[in-house]
Design an enzyme around this catalytic site. Sequence first.
Site, short mmCIF file in Angstrom:
data_model
loop_
_atom_site.label_atom_id
_atom_site.label_comp_id
_atom_site.label_asym_id
_atom_site.label_seq_id
_atom_site.Cartn_x
_atom_site.Cartn_y
_atom_site.Cartn_z
CG ASP A 26 -24.42 64.84 24.90
OD1 ASP A 26 -23.36 65.28 24.40
OD2 ASP A 26 -25.48 65.46 24.88
CE LYS A 169 -30.85 60.80 19.03
NZ LYS A 169 -31.90 59.75 18.92
CG ASP A 193 -31.50 56.00 19.89
OD1 ASP A 193 -30.94 57.01 19.40
OD2 ASP A 193 -32.73 55.92 20.06
CG ASP A 328 -36.56 62.09 15.78
OD1 ASP A 328 -37.37 62.99 16.08
OD2 ASP A 328 -36.58 60.97 16.31
#
Length: 615
Positions: A26, A169, A193, A328
């Site tokens: 990203d 994210k 991650d 999440d």
Amino acid sequence: MVINTVLSLMACNYPPEKLTVYLSDDGWSDLTFYALLEASHFSKHWIPFCKKFSIEPRSPAAYFSSITNSVDDHLSKSKKFLSIKKLFEEMEHRINTAMKLGRISNEIKAQHKGFSEWDSGSSPRDHQTIVQILIDGRDQEAIDIEGSQLPSLIYLSREKRPEHHHNFKAGAMNSLIRVSANISNGSVILNVDCDMYSNNSESVRDALCFLMDEKEGQEIAFVQYPQCFINITKNDIYASSLRVEFPGLDGYGGPLYVGTGCFHRRETLCGKKYMKGYKFEFIEGFKRKEGSVSELEESSKFLANCVYEKGTQWGNEMGLKYGCAVEDVITGLAIQCRGWKSVFFNPTRQGFMGLPPTTLSQTLVQHKRWAEGDLQILLSKHGPLIHGFGKMKLGQQMGYHVYLLWAPSCFVFLYYLVVPPLYLLNGVSLFPKVSSPWFLPFAYVIVTVNYYSMVEFLQCGGTILAWWNEQRIWLFKRTTSYLFGFIDTIFKLVGFSKSAFDITVKVTELDVSQRYEQEIMEFGSPSPMFTILATLAMLHIFSLIWVFKWLFSSSFKGLALEALFLQVVMVSVMVLINLPVYHSMFFRKDKGRMPASVTIKATLFALLLCAMFYY
């Protein structure tokens, strides 16, 4: 760090033709792309080496670091070991050199067509989609030095434009889910991650044992491994290892999804509801679209552009949910509300290892984001009590609230940390006398809660000092992280501020690392959170000084101490907990000490509070 994670996943003990590793960048960095290109070359040597000698862990940096300390290991003296280590060090040197220069040389750019994607008119916040297949697992020539098939390796950087919100994210993950469906379409998705390397090469097989179990596997949506860390200090100074957080939910339908180290069924992550009689079909190999590598890359780019999701259910009913700082947790909750269960799996050999925060500021900022996101869930229609009613067990709903109530709990703790010491200054008792029968319930609760907490912590592998550090950090978080998280959430609800994403720093300066290893707390920034911590610490030390002054005065009476006993104990314990704060304010000389401006402000604030309440 990133390529060590990638290489550890590529070397998993699993058929390579069924494995594809994606790197979602990203940050749109050609340096990251270059590092991944180097990793693709090194993998031809590293993967067969790992499988031939059953290497664990399969992160090169972690492995070489561990074997250096094992003097008697015969493999460390072999030619093969020395050869592979030399190759790794050479690759590491090339990557570090490029990083120091801050650019990719023209000579390196000529090695791969992918470098042409970084043009001068683009930036990390304004660029087109990049999809590059560095290793194509379908290609007969994609083999290692021993002739075995290599897993596929793919680089993705989704499109970003200033006029389009990219959803942090969650947006990156959803782009990755769509692109991977077009290229490999694996039935199971593992997400980790960038710093969470695979520490156990059997993790994929272990997770599939749950998902493919004939009796109960059909109702399991995801398998969550715990977050474990490589450089936790002996007494875990920042309480990073959440030792006792997740196992209790396993019997009530499963734990939370915590964003990394999690194996998902692709279809449940994309919105599928559980129905009785559902049968999971595991895809052997890939149902990949026909076409050349270039055609696959081009057809995948549209799936990761800014306008693809417009008018769709992505970010709502499909993929990771948008609009929440803990994408999440809310995504896992939504999956469980669709009837699915989850599994918490903590094998003897830990599945994934990462890097914890190494400063107090990082720890507090990270927990601020978590507390903020959890409160957003609690106040939304997606909360477990509302959305989960009739869909989840009561125990599982209550388990979620352990986290969702983090932010509001700050006011209870602030009350107990501010009011008792202020009233102590005037000799006003807030609790029963020691001789009173009502003293017993207070004593029972205080002793039982702390004793149970300590025993549970020790049973989970901690030390007494680590437990004490955990009490300190919980206190710090409840009076700063959760307070700021609560305030920010309320401001966003009334429209005073917009959503943001606090990134946890993964790279640490040398002197900070050295203090962390010595278990010296880091206070070296003028954070408003530190002002609150220091003010509360000074309030308690002033209150305790007044108690000692009063004890040695001619007006002292034993009956008064009996009435104020619990308040004196509470203030004394707070002073002990805050010893690192006092040390950083008045005795330390290193860069990690409390800034002088914070010390002065905190002392003045504490004196002002005492002056206002003393009469």
